[in-house]
Design a protein around this motif. Sequence first.
Motif, PDB file in Angstrom:
ATOM      1  N   UNK A  54      -6.960 137.613 -15.616  1.00  0.00           N
ATOM      2  CA  UNK A  54      -6.710 137.794 -17.052  1.00  0.00           C
ATOM      3  C   UNK A  54      -5.244 137.852 -17.432  1.00  0.00           C
ATOM      4  N   UNK A  55      -4.415 138.507 -16.604  1.00  0.00           N
ATOM      5  CA  UNK A  55      -3.017 138.665 -17.006  1.00  0.00           C
ATOM      6  C   UNK A  55      -2.286 137.330 -17.078  1.00  0.00           C
TER       7      UNK A  55
ATOM      8  N   UNK B 279       0.016 132.395 -22.668  1.00  0.00           N
ATOM      9  CA  UNK B 279       0.160 132.366 -24.131  1.00  0.00           C
ATOM     10  C   UNK B 279       1.598 132.723 -24.540  1.00  0.00           C
ATOM     11  N   UNK B 280       2.155 133.727 -23.895  1.00  0.00           N
ATOM     12  CA  UNK B 280       3.535 134.117 -24.221  1.00  0.00           C
ATOM     13  C   UNK B 280       4.500 132.986 -23.869  1.00  0.00           C
TER      14      UNK B 280
ATOM     15  N   UNK C  35      -2.728 140.260 -30.959  1.00  0.00           N
ATOM     16  CA  UNK C  35      -2.298 141.067 -29.814  1.00  0.00           C
ATOM     17  C   UNK C  35      -3.340 142.131 -29.512  1.00  0.00           C
ATOM     18  N   UNK C  36      -3.370 142.529 -28.248  1.00  0.00           N
ATOM     19  CA  UNK C  36      -4.230 143.634 -27.823  1.00  0.00           C
ATOM     20  C   UNK C  36      -3.387 144.572 -26.976  1.00  0.00           C
ATOM     21  N   UNK C  37      -3.959 145.758 -26.740  1.00  0.00           N
ATOM     22  CA  UNK C  37      -3.313 146.671 -25.799  1.00  0.00           C
ATOM     23  C   UNK C  37      -3.557 146.151 -24.384  1.00  0.00           C
ATOM     24  N   UNK C  38      -2.690 146.504 -23.427  1.00  0.00           N
ATOM     25  CA  UNK C  38      -2.841 145.943 -22.072  1.00  0.00           C
ATOM     26  C   UNK C  38      -4.183 146.251 -21.420  1.00  0.00           C
TER      27      UNK C  38
ATOM     28  N   UNK D 181       5.250 145.827 -25.770  1.00  0.00           N
ATOM     29  CA  UNK D 181       4.318 145.868 -24.640  1.00  0.00           C
ATOM     30  C   UNK D 181       2.916 145.417 -24.956  1.00  0.00           C
ATOM     31  N   UNK D 182       2.675 144.978 -26.178  1.00  0.00           N
ATOM     32  CA  UNK D 182       1.337 144.450 -26.485  1.00  0.00           C
ATOM     33  C   UNK D 182       1.159 143.086 -25.807  1.00  0.00           C
ATOM     34  N   UNK D 183      -0.089 142.742 -25.593  1.00  0.00           N
ATOM     35  CA  UNK D 183      -0.449 141.524 -24.861  1.00  0.00           C
ATOM     36  C   UNK D 183      -1.003 140.507 -25.855  1.00  0.00           C
ATOM     37  N   UNK D 184      -0.595 139.254 -25.713  1.00  0.00           N
ATOM     38  CA  UNK D 184      -1.138 138.221 -26.601  1.00  0.00           C
ATOM     39  C   UNK D 184      -2.589 137.952 -26.221  1.00  0.00           C
TER      40      UNK D 184
END
Lengths: 175, 208
Positions: free
Chosen positions: A8-9, A15-16, A47-50, A77-80
């Motif tokens: 997932x990461x 995306x980033x 964005x979502x939280x990690x 620190x939010x995740x796309x």
Amino acid sequence: MNGNPALPHLSAEFFVWLWFASEREGGTMDLGEAGICDVWVDERISFRAPDEDRVRAVVTGENSSTAAEALAALASGKVVRDVQLHLRREEREYALTLRGVHLDLAGAKLPPHEAEGDDGLLYERMFLYEDLWFVIGALYRRFARERTSARWADEILPAIRAWAAGELADGDGSG
Amino acid sequence: MGVLKGAMTVRRYAVLGEVPDDFRVRYADALADHAFRDPPASAAGEERSGWCRIDNLLETDFSDLNRWLFNQYLVAALRTDKKVLPAKLFRAHLDRRLAEWCHQHGRNRAPSGVRQEIREQLEIEMFARTLPRVQVVEWVWNLVDGWVAFHNTSDSANDRFVKLFRETFGLELAPFSPLDFLADDPDLAAALEAKGISDYRRPHREDA
């Protein structure tokens, strides 16, 4: 395709990188086997939280890719979670949202097509879908090469951090 | 919106396994065996799924190959029906029937067994008068290249699809992994797989 893990990461990092690279290169990217393609972030980034899948922030509008809110979300620190893209290869243009660990396509708009009959329509749309998937694959391969290079830690990651912090000068982190 | 028109919303899968040489006959039978079947009118609210053709969700005849096989593409749709009773209306009818029973029997409250019996009878009657909620999701299988595009990204619909696909064709589906894009360069895939998470936050400076 053979049942590889989704990791997932790495989708979120892709995306980033797409967002950053399209800004860095002015929207035109050399994708090797896919040729020169125009790639830019369209009107939405979420964005979502990690540690969760729920959307925490959404930035919309014509300038979402350069919006201070979007960069601030990344810098905090939010995740796309998903990103709306516009791709142009040769004369064909695609608009789509890439989402999640499996790179789901959402609302993918294909170029105009006018084949007659269901058979012709199916073949034409499958050709366009495969063309779009080929471009996404070429983008991912380029991301993978940059992500695994020594330049990632030395140049690219610092450049992304600077860009997210609103400090990127012209030429920094150029590919 | 789906295979033949509109925007595409797709989750992609790899098909694990080989397509048999006699797939035309075998898959026609398999699709027919797992085609959508209408439940009895009074069936309770369980979910029912099965295959239908993309030209009409009522069409479940797969005997004509030209209706579902287009060169290397197998095209069909997953139909899922579920009946749901309107909760407030059901409650209102139930309360009325329980009140009628109490009135007829000179009791203040119906025993639990009677309440259960009345509830079950009412469910049967109301399910018989209720139309199902119908979901139809189209999908395409490229039999040559071994991928499937399922035109929905909800986890529940995808879970149903993967299960019925396995039951129908005897083949597993693996959701697309971006590493599949690196199939021609296993060294690159291995190197990427070993990478951790990047932190895009500015590091704190010790001297700040």
